[in-house]
Design a protein around this motif. Structure first.
Motif, PDB file in Angstrom:
ATOM      1  N   SER A 174       0.866  -1.172   0.000  1.00 57.83           N
ATOM      2  CA  SER A 174       0.000   0.000   0.000  1.00 57.83           C
ATOM      3  C   SER A 174       0.905   1.225   0.000  1.00 57.83           C
ATOM      4  CB  SER A 174      -0.928  -0.021   1.222  1.00 57.83           C
ATOM      5  OG  SER A 174      -0.214  -0.295   2.416  1.00 57.83           O
ATOM      6  N   LEU A 175       0.310   2.382   0.075  1.00 56.96           N
ATOM      7  CA  LEU A 175       1.092   3.622   0.065  1.00 56.96           C
ATOM      8  C   LEU A 175       1.034   4.284   1.431  1.00 56.96           C
ATOM      9  CD1 LEU A 175       0.012   5.166  -3.368  1.00 56.96           C
ATOM     10  CD2 LEU A 175       2.168   3.999  -2.842  1.00 56.96           C
ATOM     11  N   PRO A 176       2.185   4.666   1.990  1.00 58.16           N
ATOM     12  CA  PRO A 176       2.172   5.367   3.274  1.00 58.16           C
ATOM     13  C   PRO A 176       1.564   6.758   3.130  1.00 58.16           C
ATOM     14  CG  PRO A 176       4.376   5.385   2.341  1.00 58.16           C
ATOM     15  CD  PRO A 176       3.543   4.506   1.446  1.00 58.16           C
ATOM     16  N   ASP A 177       1.133   7.310   4.229  1.00 56.80           N
ATOM     17  CA  ASP A 177       0.589   8.667   4.217  1.00 56.80           C
ATOM     18  C   ASP A 177       1.719   9.673   4.018  1.00 56.80           C
ATOM     19  OD1 ASP A 177      -2.041   7.837   4.651  1.00 56.80           O
ATOM     20  OD2 ASP A 177      -1.787   7.836   6.836  1.00 56.80           O
ATOM     21  N   PRO A 178       1.388  10.896   3.528  1.00 52.66           N
ATOM     22  CA  PRO A 178       2.391  11.964   3.486  1.00 52.66           C
ATOM     23  C   PRO A 178       2.921  12.213   4.894  1.00 52.66           C
ATOM     24  CG  PRO A 178       0.432  12.554   2.223  1.00 52.66           C
ATOM     25  CD  PRO A 178       0.099  11.295   2.976  1.00 52.66           C
ATOM     26  N   GLN A 214       7.196   6.745  -3.354  1.00 53.35           N
ATOM     27  CA  GLN A 214       6.871   6.611  -4.779  1.00 53.35           C
ATOM     28  C   GLN A 214       8.113   6.823  -5.646  1.00 53.35           C
ATOM     29  OE1 GLN A 214       3.437   9.382  -4.493  1.00 53.35           O
ATOM     30  NE2 GLN A 214       2.266   7.791  -5.540  1.00 53.35           N
ATOM     31  N   TRP A 215       8.990   7.718  -5.237  1.00 46.23           N
ATOM     32  CA  TRP A 215      10.250   7.902  -5.970  1.00 46.23           C
ATOM     33  C   TRP A 215      11.061   6.613  -5.932  1.00 46.23           C
ATOM     34  CZ3 TRP A 215      15.362   7.674  -4.298  1.00 46.23           C
ATOM     35  CH2 TRP A 215      16.322   8.126  -5.220  1.00 46.23           C
ATOM     36  N   TYR A 216      11.114   5.967  -4.773  1.00 49.82           N
ATOM     37  CA  TYR A 216      11.819   4.687  -4.652  1.00 49.82           C
ATOM     38  C   TYR A 216      11.182   3.636  -5.557  1.00 49.82           C
ATOM     39  CZ  TYR A 216      13.210   0.201  -2.635  1.00 49.82           C
ATOM     40  OH  TYR A 216      13.663  -1.080  -2.472  1.00 49.82           O
ATOM     41  N   LEU A 217       9.853   3.578  -5.572  1.00 50.31           N
ATOM     42  CA  LEU A 217       9.161   2.581  -6.380  1.00 50.31           C
ATOM     43  C   LEU A 217       9.481   2.702  -7.856  1.00 50.31           C
ATOM     44  CD1 LEU A 217       5.510   2.416  -4.951  1.00 50.31           C
ATOM     45  CD2 LEU A 217       7.298   0.678  -4.771  1.00 50.31           C
ATOM     46  N   GLY A 269       5.581  -0.448  -9.465  1.00 51.84           N
ATOM     47  CA  GLY A 269       5.163   0.824  -8.877  1.00 51.84           C
ATOM     48  C   GLY A 269       3.751   1.196  -9.266  1.00 51.84           C
ATOM     49  N   GLY A 270       3.438   1.068 -10.545  1.00 52.03           N
ATOM     50  CA  GLY A 270       2.092   1.388 -11.008  1.00 52.03           C
ATOM     51  C   GLY A 270       1.047   0.466 -10.417  1.00 52.03           C
TER      52      GLY A 270
END
Length: 229
Positions: free
Chosen positions: A151-155, A162-165, A187-188
């Motif tokens: 999943s994606l962490p919060d800001p 996302q840059w790492y992905l 990443g997508g």
């Protein structure tokens, strides 16, 4: 492709077949070992349910199924995957029961398992809804589903992650596996994968109840548990 569809199954199967030999090591490096901790946590959750029969869908090289097999020695643990090359490694590593099977059409009777798990596999399926409904079909009423996926962490962590992905992970994975393209979609696929309440709503629409959401490692991955209606 229809609603809930993200991956082309032929491409996914071929990509995983190419990286099977280096899959385990690559995952540990890319996650800095945290994937091991996630699976150990999942296995402890499954142990609390005291199952007699467990199906690990999209088992790959058997990482999660092996953890469950170790912690639940009284249970029958079956690992299924549509990539035969992955299952060769699962068997060699000690997974007692494996079966080549497509998660869209599992070759089991209705209500055959107490627990169904899927770790980092639902996201790669041709259709999330179809996969969840098929897993519901092979669960007994009141049986447990557990989904572990990215999943994606919060800001403010989301941007750097996302840059790492998109920038670091494909390059590093390509160096480790010599198959860069096999990771370029990752990443997508993570960004488009339903997470949190969206995933809970999807699970409920597919025949589950009492969905619980447990983000791990700042939300980089999430564990979802539910009961089959």
């Amino acid at each position: 492709m229809g609603e809930g569809t993200i991956q082309d199954p032929a491409y996914v199967r071929e990509a995983f077949a190419r990286i099977a030999d280096r899959y385990v090591t690559t995952n540990h490096v890319l996650s800095m070992g945290t994937d091991i901790l996630w699976r150990k946590k999942v296995a402890r959750i499954v142990r609390r349910w005291k199952p007699e029969r467990v199906l690990d869908v999209a088992t790959g090289t058997g990482d999660l199924a092996l953890e469950i097999q170790d912690l639940c020695p009284e249970a029958e643990v079956v690992g299924s995957d549509f990539c035969a090359e992955m299952l060769v490694h699962a068997s060699e590593r000690g997974l007692a029961k494996t079966l080549v099977a497509d998660a869209m059409d599992l070759p089991f009777e209705d209500g055959n398992f107490d627990v169904v798990t899927v770790a980092f596999g639902l996201r790669n399926m041709a259709n999330y809804e179809t996969g969840l409904k098929e897993m519901r079909r092979v669960l007994r009423p009141g049986g447990h589903l557990l989904v572990l996926d990215f999943s994606l962490p919060d800001p403010p962590l989301r941007g750097p992650y996302q840059w790492y992905l998109h920038r670091v992970l494909p390059t590093l994975a390509g160096w480790l596996t010599r198959q860069t393209d096999a990771y370029e979609y990752l990443g997508g696929s993570i960004e488009e994968f339903p997470m949190g309440e969206e995933m809970a709503a999807l699970m409920e629409s597919c025949g589950y109840r009492e969905v619980e959401i447990d983000p791990v490692t700042f939300g980089v991955a999430t564990i979802y548990t539910a009961l089959a209606n």
